[in-house]
Design an enzyme around this catalytic site. Sequence first.
Site, PDB file in Angstrom:
ATOM      1  N   ARG A 264      14.725 -12.139  29.890  1.00 21.02           N
ATOM      2  CA  ARG A 264      15.348 -11.525  28.707  1.00 21.02           C
ATOM      3  C   ARG A 264      15.247  -9.994  28.725  1.00 21.02           C
ATOM      4  NH1 ARG A 264      13.480 -13.160  22.804  1.00 21.02           N
ATOM      5  NH2 ARG A 264      11.435 -12.641  23.635  1.00 21.02           N
TER       6      ARG A 264
ATOM      7  N   ARG B  60      10.381  -7.086  26.374  1.00 21.05           N
ATOM      8  CA  ARG B  60       9.319  -7.094  25.370  1.00 21.05           C
ATOM      9  C   ARG B  60       7.953  -7.296  26.018  1.00 21.05           C
ATOM     10  NH1 ARG B  60      11.509 -11.037  20.690  1.00 21.05           N
ATOM     11  NH2 ARG B  60       9.351 -11.745  20.801  1.00 21.05           N
TER      12      ARG B  60
ATOM     13  N   LYS C 217      17.031 -18.051  18.720  1.00 25.88           N
ATOM     14  CA  LYS C 217      17.143 -17.751  17.283  1.00 25.88           C
ATOM     15  C   LYS C 217      17.855 -16.410  17.070  1.00 25.88           C
ATOM     16  CE  LYS C 217      12.641 -17.858  16.563  1.00 25.88           C
ATOM     17  NZ  LYS C 217      12.207 -18.146  17.939  1.00 25.88           N
TER      18      LYS C 217
HETATM   19  P1  AP5 Z   1      16.554 -15.095  21.975  1.00 24.92           P
HETATM   20  O1  AP5 Z   1      17.759 -15.209  21.126  1.00 24.92           O
HETATM   21  O2  AP5 Z   1      15.943 -13.745  22.143  1.00 24.92           O
HETATM   22  O3  AP5 Z   1      15.438 -16.166  21.504  1.00 24.92           O
HETATM   23  P2  AP5 Z   1      14.474 -16.188  20.225  1.00 24.92           P
HETATM   24  O4  AP5 Z   1      14.405 -17.598  19.756  1.00 24.92           O
HETATM   25  O5  AP5 Z   1      14.892 -15.140  19.247  1.00 24.92           O
HETATM   26  O6  AP5 Z   1      13.096 -15.835  20.915  1.00 24.92           O
HETATM   27  P3  AP5 Z   1      11.937 -14.845  20.464  1.00 24.92           P
HETATM   28  O7  AP5 Z   1      11.106 -14.599  21.664  1.00 24.92           O
HETATM   29  O8  AP5 Z   1      12.481 -13.639  19.745  1.00 24.92           O
HETATM   30  O9  AP5 Z   1      11.158 -15.730  19.440  1.00 24.92           O
HETATM   31  P4  AP5 Z   1       9.715 -15.568  18.971  1.00 24.92           P
HETATM   32  O10 AP5 Z   1       9.683 -16.501  17.841  1.00 24.92           O
HETATM   33  O11 AP5 Z   1       8.674 -15.781  19.978  1.00 24.92           O
HETATM   34  O12 AP5 Z   1       9.590 -13.984  18.660  1.00 24.92           O
HETATM   35  P5  AP5 Z   1       9.739 -13.140  17.315  1.00 24.92           P
HETATM   36  O13 AP5 Z   1      10.328 -11.840  17.666  1.00 24.92           O
HETATM   37  O14 AP5 Z   1      10.352 -13.944  16.258  1.00 24.92           O
HETATM   38  O15 AP5 Z   1      16.914 -15.714  23.418  1.00 24.92           O
HETATM   39  C1  AP5 Z   1      15.963 -15.713  24.475  1.00 24.92           C
HETATM   40  C2  AP5 Z   1      16.672 -15.473  25.821  1.00 24.92           C
HETATM   41  O16 AP5 Z   1      17.499 -16.596  26.111  1.00 24.92           O
HETATM   42  C3  AP5 Z   1      17.615 -14.256  25.854  1.00 24.92           C
HETATM   43  O17 AP5 Z   1      17.545 -13.665  27.116  1.00 24.92           O
HETATM   44  C4  AP5 Z   1      19.012 -14.842  25.592  1.00 24.92           C
HETATM   45  O18 AP5 Z   1      20.044 -14.069  26.203  1.00 24.92           O
HETATM   46  C5  AP5 Z   1      18.866 -16.203  26.275  1.00 24.92           C
HETATM   47  N1  AP5 Z   1      19.641 -17.257  25.625  1.00 24.92           N
HETATM   48  C6  AP5 Z   1      19.788 -17.461  24.284  1.00 24.92           C
HETATM   49  N2  AP5 Z   1      20.527 -18.535  24.039  1.00 24.92           N
HETATM   50  C7  AP5 Z   1      20.876 -19.039  25.261  1.00 24.92           C
HETATM   51  C8  AP5 Z   1      21.646 -20.168  25.676  1.00 24.92           C
HETATM   52  N3  AP5 Z   1      22.227 -21.010  24.786  1.00 24.92           N
HETATM   53  N4  AP5 Z   1      21.781 -20.398  27.009  1.00 24.92           N
HETATM   54  C9  AP5 Z   1      21.205 -19.563  27.924  1.00 24.92           C
HETATM   55  N5  AP5 Z   1      20.471 -18.472  27.595  1.00 24.92           N
HETATM   56  C10 AP5 Z   1      20.311 -18.224  26.266  1.00 24.92           C
HETATM   57  O19 AP5 Z   1       8.196 -12.919  16.934  1.00 24.92           O
HETATM   58  C11 AP5 Z   1       7.361 -12.092  17.718  1.00 24.92           C
HETATM   59  C12 AP5 Z   1       5.948 -12.105  17.195  1.00 24.92           C
HETATM   60  O20 AP5 Z   1       5.901 -11.616  15.834  1.00 24.92           O
HETATM   61  C13 AP5 Z   1       5.287 -13.476  17.108  1.00 24.92           C
HETATM   62  O21 AP5 Z   1       4.718 -13.886  18.346  1.00 24.92           O
HETATM   63  C14 AP5 Z   1       4.208 -13.231  16.046  1.00 24.92           C
HETATM   64  O22 AP5 Z   1       3.123 -12.521  16.572  1.00 24.92           O
HETATM   65  C15 AP5 Z   1       4.925 -12.325  15.067  1.00 24.92           C
HETATM   66  N6  AP5 Z   1       5.633 -13.075  14.030  1.00 24.92           N
HETATM   67  C16 AP5 Z   1       6.985 -13.111  13.835  1.00 24.92           C
HETATM   68  N7  AP5 Z   1       7.290 -13.885  12.795  1.00 24.92           N
HETATM   69  C17 AP5 Z   1       6.117 -14.358  12.302  1.00 24.92           C
HETATM   70  C18 AP5 Z   1       5.789 -15.242  11.223  1.00 24.92           C
HETATM   71  N8  AP5 Z   1       6.742 -15.785  10.458  1.00 24.92           N
HETATM   72  N9  AP5 Z   1       4.487 -15.516  11.014  1.00 24.92           N
HETATM   73  C19 AP5 Z   1       3.519 -14.963  11.771  1.00 24.92           C
HETATM   74  N10 AP5 Z   1       3.761 -14.138  12.830  1.00 24.92           N
HETATM   75  C20 AP5 Z   1       5.064 -13.842  13.081  1.00 24.92           C
HETATM   76 MG    MG Z   2      14.051 -13.323  18.543  1.00 24.68          MG
END
Ligand code: AP5
Ligand code: MG
Length: 219
Positions: free
Chosen positions: A127, A160, A13
Amino acid sequence: MYLILLGLPGAGKGTQAALIAQAARIVHITSGELFRENIRKQTELGREAQPFVEQGKLVPDELTVGMLLDRISQPDAVKGFVLDGFPRNVDQAKALDEALAGNGKTIDMALYIEVSTDELVRRLSGRWNCGKCGAVYHEESRPPKVSGACDRCSGQLYQREDDRPDVVRTRLKVNVKEMEPLLQYYRSGCKLYEVNGELGVDAVKDDLLEAMSRGQEVR
Ligand code: AP5
Ligand code: MG
């Protein structure tokens, strides 16, 4: 354009939202990054959200929805945005729709990046993030040119806390449970576009941009 990127943890994402935002000249808004920033600054919101984020659980809607609606009301989001990480359940999606409707706006598309669990675990364990500009790297599939430093701004890269294997397991479990009802919500509103997230970063980006232009034609 008002876009949502949906996908399980590690689906790409953040990686794709940054590329789409650049291509469509709209702002990229990440709920996870907003929480991490509040935690770093130890604001009241950050202190309340911290235990949930550290354990990989969803932060309660009472905190999350207000934070997001406040962010999308800022001037840089008026003409469009791509949301990454929000909404994460149907109640959040409804709150977003209601807030936008109050301003005569609507979500144009929800783009779902589909990736298998094995690949998600591989991606999260390798990552690295830039602490300065938020750029995302992977030690195998997207390594930085200089180890430990961001290509874009030379900022220091870090892993992270919630990418530890035990927390990743919780994050996947929690998010899988909410995903299908959320997909169904956007499917029933004819706003859902699904892309194969197992392809390389550029191929996924091309598919997303293609879906966006098809979506615009339909509207
Ligand atoms: P990356 O782009 O970082 O993936 P991502 O989908 O952004 O993963 P996140 O871990 O950020 O998602 P998340 O939803 O768990 O965390 P968030 O920060 O939103 O890519 C991942 C890896 O893959 C990288 O190394 C990249 O280089 C590689 N990659 C990407 N695309 C690739 C491809 N096509 N091929 C190969 N490699 C690739 O949320 C964190 C925390 O915040 C949550 O756990 C929760 O506690 C809280 N939170 C956030 N939003 C909410 C909400 N709406 N409601 C409640 N709690 C929330
Ligand atoms: Mg993310």
